[in-house]
Design a protein around this motif. Structure first.
Motif, short mmCIF file in Angstrom:
data_model
loop_
_atom_site.label_atom_id
_atom_site.label_comp_id
_atom_site.label_asym_id
_atom_site.label_seq_id
_atom_site.Cartn_x
_atom_site.Cartn_y
_atom_site.Cartn_z
N ASP A 61 -9.85 36.89 -17.10
CA ASP A 61 -9.42 37.44 -15.83
C ASP A 61 -9.60 38.95 -15.79
N GLN A 62 -9.26 39.61 -16.90
CA GLN A 62 -9.40 41.06 -16.97
C GLN A 62 -10.86 41.48 -16.88
N LEU A 63 -11.71 40.81 -17.65
CA LEU A 63 -13.11 41.18 -17.69
C LEU A 63 -13.84 40.79 -16.40
N ALA A 64 -13.41 39.71 -15.75
CA ALA A 64 -14.02 39.33 -14.48
C ALA A 64 -13.86 40.45 -13.46
N THR A 65 -12.66 41.00 -13.38
CA THR A 65 -12.41 42.11 -12.45
C THR A 65 -13.23 43.33 -12.83
N GLU A 66 -13.29 43.63 -14.13
CA GLU A 66 -14.03 44.80 -14.58
C GLU A 66 -15.53 44.66 -14.33
N ILE A 67 -16.08 43.47 -14.61
CA ILE A 67 -17.52 43.27 -14.39
C ILE A 67 -17.86 43.41 -12.91
N ALA A 68 -17.01 42.86 -12.05
CA ALA A 68 -17.24 43.00 -10.61
C ALA A 68 -17.26 44.47 -10.20
N GLU A 69 -16.34 45.25 -10.74
CA GLU A 69 -16.32 46.69 -10.43
C GLU A 69 -17.57 47.39 -10.97
N ILE A 70 -18.00 46.98 -12.16
CA ILE A 70 -19.16 47.62 -12.79
C ILE A 70 -20.43 47.37 -11.97
N VAL A 71 -20.67 46.12 -11.57
CA VAL A 71 -21.91 45.83 -10.84
C VAL A 71 -21.87 46.43 -9.44
N ARG A 72 -20.68 46.55 -8.86
CA ARG A 72 -20.59 47.22 -7.55
C ARG A 72 -20.84 48.71 -7.70
#
Length: 338
Positions: A170-181
């Motif tokens: 859950d933590q990394l899902a949010t972070e990856i979404a922020e990174i690719v955006r």
């Protein structure tokens, strides 16, 4: 814009995908999730997009360019698989730089881009660390940095978090979404996990047995699944019939107000769609508690009613065998069908 038209993929005589069409890349939608149960063809479709799986028939276009005859390395897509597939025995910086060296970037440009990527994935001090010493979450960040470093036209993430525990996922899902955006890179993420899709994606496409059954923003997908199978896959545990008249649905579990045209529809109920309280004289729908589970999100019940067992939530202290009144929570009820 990724356009997939009448695509078919076969393994010998086994048909995995047949005449599948899909368009990805609407305005304001950076991340698209391809959501479906295991074995439905999600990874096969993504591998076909990446050029790693040959088509039996159909066309794949990106920004109008036909990709069918383009080899994978010329499509300029970044790919991250479930295990990251980092090069063992090398440093973090060496892994991230791999695609840049293949493109013959200068050493100075590579160093600058590697530093930029490490900052982007929040690992600025790990350039010289051997990848064999990384945690699972760190390894996936490095794999993401390596895929993003050459500035791909499209990023494909195939179950990138499946091997991690729930909290880290859950933590990394949010972070990856922020990174690719932050990188402004159009991204497709393959997953079987509803939470992962909701945390990452602007748009979700649901896949079943090699077919795409519904594409929508997360809020509408949860509230308006296209059919009963999709509703149950998305967490609905009970489907009931409803007759709408004047924005009120009459059901075997009582009335509920929903802004839906008059007529017959099906409603999908999750546990949070039903609120249970100790039964009182004014309760129209009463059931007997068959099971109680105290979960982090609250107390969940399984309740036996005249129409069968339904799931519900409660804030009251109840035990197996207690009689409870049930009331539908309108904003948590799904209306099934087009």
């Amino acid at each position: 814009m990724l356009e997939i038209e009448d695509v078919g993929v076969r393994y010998g005589s086994d048909v995995v995908l047949e005449d599948l069409s899909w368009t990805v890349g609407t305005s304001g939608s950076v991340v698209t999730a391809l959501l479906g149960p295991s074995g439905c063809g999600k990874s096969t479709l993504i591998r076909a997009v990446a050029g790693l799986e040959p088509l039996h028939h159909g066309r794949i276009r990106f920004d109008g360019d036909d990709l069918v005859d383009q080899p994978a390395h010329r499509r300029d897509f970044g790919v991250v698989f479930q295990d990251g597939q980092l090069f063992p025995g090398r440093t973090v910086a060496s892994n991230i730089a791999y695609g840049l060296r293949m493109r013959r970037w200068s050493r100075a440009a590579i160093r600058a881009r590697v530093d930029e990527m490490l900052d982007l994935v929040r690992l600025p001090d790990l350039a010289d660390r051997d990848v064999d010493e990384l945690s699972g979450g760190q390894a996936q960040r490095v794999a993401l940095a390596r895929a993003l470093a050459p500035r791909p036209r499209l990023l494909l993430l195939d179950e990138p978090l499946a091997a991690l525990d729930r909290l880290l996922r859950d933590q990394l899902a949010t972070e990856i979404a922020e990174i690719v955006r932050d990188a402004a890179t159009p991204t497709i993420v393959v997953t079987h996990d509803h939470n992962e899709a909701a945390l990452m994606a602007d748009t979700i496409s649901v896949m079943r047995a090699g077919e795409l059954v519904q594409t929508d923003v997360p809020e509408r997908l949860w509230s308006s699944p296209v059919d009963a199978w999709t509703a149950r896959f998305l967490g609905v545990t009970t489907v009931i019939e409803a007759e709408f008249d004047g924005a009120v649905a009459q059901t075997d579990l009582g009335p509920v107000g929903l802004d839906v045209p008059d007529g017959h529809r099906k409603l999908g109920l999750r546990a949070e769609s039903m609120h249970a309280v100790h039964a009182g004289a004014d309760d129209d729908v009463v059931g007997v508690v068959a099971a109680v589970a105290d979960l982090p999100a609250g107390r969940r019940l399984r309740v036996v009613t005249d129409i069968g067992e339904v799931d519900a939530v409660t804030s009251e202290h109840v035990a197996v065998g207690d009689r409870v009144g049930l009331r539908m929570v309108a904003e948590r009820v799904a209306v099934i069908g087009p």
